[in-house]
Design a protein around this motif. Structure first.
Motif, mmCIF file in Angstrom:
data_model
loop_
_atom_site.group_PDB
_atom_site.id
_atom_site.type_symbol
_atom_site.label_atom_id
_atom_site.label_comp_id
_atom_site.label_asym_id
_atom_site.label_seq_id
_atom_site.Cartn_x
_atom_site.Cartn_y
_atom_site.Cartn_z
ATOM 1 N N ASP A 57 0.462 -5.894 -0.864
ATOM 2 C CA ASP A 57 0.962 -4.568 -0.493
ATOM 3 C C ASP A 57 1.677 -4.682 0.851
ATOM 4 O O ASP A 57 1.055 -4.660 1.905
ATOM 5 N N LYS A 59 3.786 -2.587 2.303
ATOM 6 C CA LYS A 59 3.797 -1.352 3.080
ATOM 7 C C LYS A 59 2.509 -1.199 3.871
ATOM 8 O O LYS A 59 2.522 -0.823 5.044
ATOM 9 N N ALA A 60 1.396 -1.495 3.234
ATOM 10 C CA ALA A 60 0.112 -1.407 3.929
ATOM 11 C C ALA A 60 0.040 -2.436 5.058
ATOM 12 O O ALA A 60 -0.501 -2.157 6.131
#
Length: 201
Positions: A57, A59-60
């Protein structure tokens, strides 16, 4: 002669590999069958437990990185405001610079009231009363002159104290460093004051 040939023939028969019809594999009597894959080494097991180089992920991961950077900036600003030696820039580091700040912060400076007085004069210029404007104008200049005299005397005392306490000549820029701090409001000084007004240094 015939007996030896028979024994040799028997051994040839017994060593002949057999075929497992269920699994479709060939096995040799007396030998341990091989595994389907080799046993992983220690390095391979450790590599499997590690995080991947590219996060799943993204974005995380970016959000977590921004939060961590923001947290470090806040901690850096707080340490700088406290006067933590590790967080200070080169111009503020050292015991001599710390003594200059403490000396300025422990006294009342005429320069501190200059900025509030300028704001009062700015308000008076809006009023139509010419007399009040002239009084405020001369009051500002009076405070400026007093501030310059006070700062000059303060710098002389600071340099004398540095020679007496640290047995060295005052560093270059001592006068400007002390005067700039003396003309700032106490609440806006950075690093923040470590002593109160009237404390002995």
């Amino acid at each position: 002669m015939f007996g030896r040939n028979k024994t040799s023939a028997d051994s040839d028969v017994t060593s002949e590999p057999s075929v497992d019809l269920d699994k479709g594999t060939t096995t040799t009597p007396g030998l341990t069958p091989k595994k389907g894959r080799p046993t992983p080494t220690r390095k391979e097991r450790e590599a499997a437990r590690r995080k991947p180089l590219v996060p799943v992920d993204r974005k995380a991961a970016k959000r977590e990185s921004r939060d961590e950077a923001r947290k470090q900036r806040v901690e850096q600003r707080e340490a700088f405001a406290r006067g933590d030696e590790k967080a200070l820039p080169p111009r503020d580091k050292g015991p001599v610079k710390g003594f200059i700040r403490d000396y300025v912060d422990s006294r009342r400076n005429f320069g501190e009231i200059l900025l509030p007085l300028m704001l009062v004069v700015l308000v008076l210029t809006i009023l139509p009363n010419r007399m009040l404007q002239m009084i405020a104008f001369f009051l500002v200049w009076f405070v400026v002159v007093l501030g310059i005299i006070d700062a000059t005397l303060m710098v002389r005392r600071i340099k004398a104290q540095i020679r007496e306490r640290f047995h060295t000549e005052p560093p270059r820029g001592t006068a400007s460093y002390a005067v700039m701090r003396a003309f700032q409001l106490r609440a806006g000084r950075r690093p923040g004051p470590r002593v109160k007004r009237g404390d002995s240094i």
